[in-house]
Write an enzyme that holds these catalytic residues in place. Structure first.
Site, PDB file in Angstrom:
ATOM      1  N   ASP A 100      -8.568 -15.143 -17.631  1.00 25.49           N
ATOM      2  CA  ASP A 100      -9.317 -15.774 -16.549  1.00 25.49           C
ATOM      3  C   ASP A 100     -10.256 -16.857 -17.090  1.00 25.49           C
ATOM      4  OD1 ASP A 100     -10.042 -15.525 -13.671  1.00 25.49           O
ATOM      5  OD2 ASP A 100     -12.019 -15.039 -14.470  1.00 25.49           O
ATOM      6  N   ASP A 146      -4.005   3.729   2.731  1.00 25.32           N
ATOM      7  CA  ASP A 146      -5.439   3.500   2.990  1.00 25.32           C
ATOM      8  C   ASP A 146      -5.754   2.042   3.310  1.00 25.32           C
ATOM      9  OD1 ASP A 146      -5.109   2.315   0.550  1.00 25.32           O
ATOM     10  OD2 ASP A 146      -6.699   3.422  -0.489  1.00 25.32           O
ATOM     11  N   ASN A 193      -0.367   4.526  -0.435  1.00 20.27           N
ATOM     12  CA  ASN A 193      -1.000   5.781   0.015  1.00 20.27           C
ATOM     13  C   ASN A 193      -1.639   5.673   1.395  1.00 20.27           C
ATOM     14  OD1 ASN A 193      -3.264   4.305  -0.477  1.00 20.27           O
ATOM     15  ND2 ASN A 193      -4.238   5.768  -1.882  1.00 20.27           N
ATOM     16  N   ASP A 198       0.850  -1.189   0.000  1.00 16.97           N
ATOM     17  CA  ASP A 198       0.000   0.000   0.000  1.00 16.97           C
ATOM     18  C   ASP A 198       0.892   1.248   0.000  1.00 16.97           C
ATOM     19  OD1 ASP A 198      -1.819   1.991   0.486  1.00 16.97           O
ATOM     20  OD2 ASP A 198      -2.221   1.403   2.573  1.00 16.97           O
ATOM     21  N   GLU A 204      -5.949 -19.425 -17.926  1.00 10.97           N
ATOM     22  CA  GLU A 204      -6.382 -20.243 -16.802  1.00 10.97           C
ATOM     23  C   GLU A 204      -7.364 -21.250 -17.375  1.00 10.97           C
ATOM     24  OE1 GLU A 204      -8.407 -20.032 -12.385  1.00 10.97           O
ATOM     25  OE2 GLU A 204      -9.124 -18.713 -13.947  1.00 10.97           O
ATOM     26  N   ASP A 233      -1.613  -0.908  -3.879  1.00  9.86           N
ATOM     27  CA  ASP A 233      -1.849  -0.030  -5.037  1.00  9.86           C
ATOM     28  C   ASP A 233      -0.595   0.075  -5.900  1.00  9.86           C
ATOM     29  OD1 ASP A 233      -0.152   1.655  -3.574  1.00  9.86           O
ATOM     30  OD2 ASP A 233      -1.847   2.633  -2.585  1.00  9.86           O
ATOM     31  N   ASP A 271      -4.220  -9.374 -15.885  1.00 10.02           N
ATOM     32  CA  ASP A 271      -5.274 -10.380 -15.773  1.00 10.02           C
ATOM     33  C   ASP A 271      -6.503  -9.824 -16.478  1.00 10.02           C
ATOM     34  OD1 ASP A 271      -6.817 -12.510 -14.791  1.00 10.02           O
ATOM     35  OD2 ASP A 271      -5.760 -12.452 -12.869  1.00 10.02           O
ATOM     36  N   HIS A 275      -3.727 -16.952  -5.623  1.00 13.82           N
ATOM     37  CA  HIS A 275      -4.715 -16.298  -4.770  1.00 13.82           C
ATOM     38  C   HIS A 275      -5.992 -17.124  -4.646  1.00 13.82           C
ATOM     39  CE1 HIS A 275      -5.982 -15.403  -8.823  1.00 13.82           C
ATOM     40  NE2 HIS A 275      -7.169 -15.065  -8.342  1.00 13.82           N
ATOM     41  N   ASP A 276      -6.095 -18.225  -5.401  1.00 13.39           N
ATOM     42  CA  ASP A 276      -7.307 -19.047  -5.362  1.00 13.39           C
ATOM     43  C   ASP A 276      -7.167 -20.302  -4.518  1.00 13.39           C
ATOM     44  OD1 ASP A 276      -8.912 -17.460  -6.944  1.00 13.39           O
ATOM     45  OD2 ASP A 276      -8.244 -18.391  -8.814  1.00 13.39           O
TER      46      ASP A 276
HETATM   47  C1  NOJ Z   1     -10.505 -17.291 -11.501  1.00  8.53           C
HETATM   48  C2  NOJ Z   1      -9.894 -16.265 -10.606  1.00  8.53           C
HETATM   49  O1  NOJ Z   1      -8.558 -16.592 -10.358  1.00  8.53           O
HETATM   50  C3  NOJ Z   1     -10.741 -16.232  -9.361  1.00  8.53           C
HETATM   51  O2  NOJ Z   1     -10.146 -15.486  -8.340  1.00  8.53           O
HETATM   52  C4  NOJ Z   1     -12.109 -15.715  -9.735  1.00  8.53           C
HETATM   53  O3  NOJ Z   1     -12.936 -15.768  -8.607  1.00  8.53           O
HETATM   54  C5  NOJ Z   1     -12.730 -16.557 -10.843  1.00  8.53           C
HETATM   55  N1  NOJ Z   1     -11.817 -16.839 -11.886  1.00  8.53           N
HETATM   56  C6  NOJ Z   1     -13.918 -15.855 -11.456  1.00  8.53           C
HETATM   57  O4  NOJ Z   1     -13.499 -14.764 -12.221  1.00  8.53           O
END
Ligand code: NOJ
Length: 543
Positions: free
Chosen positions: A194, A25, A23, A21, A250, A29, A98, A311-312
């Site tokens: 995605d 908040d 700034n 971050d 993906e 960013d 992305d 992140h998933d």
């Molecule tokens: C894959 C992304 O990595 C995930 O974070 C997202 O929730 C789904 N696609 C839907 O866009």
């Protein structure tokens, strides 16, 4: 294309809200990311994958875009994005964006118009039906939402705020191609597309079948549909009209042949292989057989991807038992085996999963939807919460742990999601000058990879498993490198004339003992160079 930059690159995924971050908040960013470019350069990263940064109500943290041509104000301004891009490029770091082509936010102007009346010119940009079929959302619950205003249902494969676009509509396709051109002209080096194999659904909308015990729906008609590769070809053509651009897709599929079908000239450059990447528990047999299957399927034709976190999904270090030494073996595999590596932020310092303790602390829409469904199914509150925690993806989304200060050097104020308490000890600053740290190990691996062509682009000569040890040799030109990864808790040996090799890297020793057996210690990564080449190799020694 043979010398395409991305074939040798190491990518690093930045989860934009949680990286840095700038700034104050509490949300990551662009000014924050820019301030860390020197760190990334020094680490040895070649490319960054940025999660969606476009304006979005952030129901799904940016995977619900409400304007494809802007920057979300919480991440900065277009000028800040542009200056970040210039600074990254100055350091030789490429940037891929992305792009979510399948759905927009329900707040997008296009959808507002589409839902306003059945004869709106944008009605057909989305998927509307009088009656829903049985398709379920990939998050949880039904994939159709009734819209009272026009008395029809719209399709959403994920949350109901992520409205599916109708790629059968030629006008929509052209608009999306312009979106790609816009960012390519800004200078991005490519895209991560995605859930791209879900882009097209079966035109006649038949019901999906269920598995044997009718517990889970099989997503037969809402992904990998006929005609999808021709849409991907159109997308690829637009992108590859610009020189040197890269596409990683993906592709959610367990079938290596399906994955392969998306790859090649005129299609995707690489696709994430979740068979390797999302292995749930520590299982060397499974890991090895997936590596082998990928090698057999792809061979010389295609390039694999190598990653274990994102992140998933839960971080691999936590999935595999929370052990740093074991995690180093996976890091070594990712950076030395055949494939394009994608490191996830935080893994380089061994950040662990965080579990929300209450529903209030939970941020992820998937977790919340699982909770809602479990409650609707009549589960007791505690059970429903347990399921929600299992399904929620906050685990790996906590802020980067830069130092031991109150907010981990991530922000000056309270972050949007909890900072795990171990940030006091597990952080970049602490590991920077510790030669045995996870960060130093990644650093050494990345440096080594840069010096050895066989680690970037070499073919396998051997790829074997012996009990719980995986070892392989890769060669390029005159150079040959041997990598041995002992995932077991016992010493292992391989028949190797050790005096013909030089030790490039080990996390357990500083020299080799001469003989005809190579001994590899538990949790040891050993990287050796065939000695004829060692003179010109730019050798790297780590302790
Ligand atoms: C894959 C992304 O990595 C995930 O974070 C997202 O929730 C789904 N696609 C839907 O866009």
């Amino acid at each position: 294309m043979n010398h395409a930059w991305w074939k040798k690159a190491v990518f690093y995924e930045i989860y934009v809200p949680s990286f840095k971050d700038g700034n104050g908040d509490g949300v990551g960013d662009f000014s924050g990311i820019t301030s860390k470019l020197d760190y990334l350069k020094e680490l040895g990263i070649d490319g960054l994958w940025l999660t969606p940064f476009y304006p979005s109500p952030k129901v799904d943290n940016g995977y619900d875009i409400s304007d494809y041509f802007g920057i979300d104000p919480s991440y900065g301004t277009m000028e800040e994005f542009e200056s970040f891009l210039i600074e990254a490029h100055k350091r030789g770091i490429r940037v891929i964006a992305d792009l979510v082509l399948n759905h927009t936010s329900s707040e997008h102007q296009w959808f507002k118009e589409s839902r306003s009346s059945r004869d709106n010119p944008k009605r057909d940009w989305y998927i509307w039906k009088d009656q829903p079929n049985n398709w379920e959302s990939f998050f949880s619950g039904p994939a159709w939402e009734f819209d009272e205003a026009t008395d029809q249902y719209y399709y959403h494969a994920f949350a109901k705020e992520q409205v599916y676009l109708n790629w059968a509509n030629p006008e929509l396709r052209q608009v999306m191609f312009n979106v790609m051109r816009f960012w390519l002209e800004k200078g991005v080096d490519g895209f991560r597309l995605d859930v791209i194999n879900f882009l097209k659904v079966q035109d006649s909308f038949p019901n999906n079948p269920y598995d044997h015990d009718k517990k889970e729906q099989i997503h037969l008609h809402d992904k990998d549909q006929e005609g999808i590769t021709s849409v991907i070809r159109e997308i690829s053509e637009v992108i590859h009209q610009y020189p040197d651009k890269f596409i990683v897709g993906e592709v959610g599929s367990e079938e290596i042949d399906i994955l392969k079908n998306y790859l090649g000239t005129g299609k995707l450059d690489v696709a994430f292989n979740f068979n390797i990447g999302s292995i749930g528990t520590f299982d060397v047999e499974q890991l090895y057989s997936e590596l082998l299957a990928t090698e057999e399927a792809y061979g010389l034709d295609q390039n694999a991807t190598l990653f274990f976190s994102s992140h998933d999904m839960p971080r691999f270090i936590s999935r595999f038992g929370g052990d740093n030494e074991r995690a180093k073996l996976f890091a070594a595999l990712m950076l030395t085996a055949k494939g394009v590596p994608f490191i996830y932020q935080g893994d380089v310092i061994g950040m662990q999963d965080w579990l929300p303790a209450t529903l209030d602390a939970m941020r992820d829409v998937q977790g919340k939807l699982v909770y809602e469904k479990s409650m609707n199914d009549g589960l007791p509150r505690e059970e429903a919460f347990k399921k929600a925690v299992e399904g929620c993806r906050d685990k790996s989304r906590t802020p980067m742990q830069w130092d031991s200060s109150l907010y981990a050097g991530f922000s000056e104020s309270e972050p949007w999601i909890t900072i795990p308490s171990n940030s006091v000890t597990v952080n970049v600053e602490n590991q920077m000058n510790d030669p045995d740290s996870m960060l130093s190990f990644y650093h050494s691996l990345l440096k080594l990879r840069k010096h050895h062509r066989s680690l970037q682009s070499g073919e396998y000569e051997i790829l074997q498993k012996q009990d719980d040890m995986i070892f392989f040799t890769r060669s390029a030109g005159q150079e040959r490198v041997l990598v041995a990864l002992n995932f077991s808790s016992e010493d292992k040996t391989i028949d190797v004339q050790t005096d013909r090799y030089a030790l490039l890297l080990s996390n357990k020793r500083t020299s080799l003992i001469n003989g005809n057996r190579l001994e590899v210690m538990p949790n040891e990564t050993m990287i050796l160079l065939k000695s004829e080449e060692k003179i010109n190799s730019g050798e790297v020694h780590v302790s």
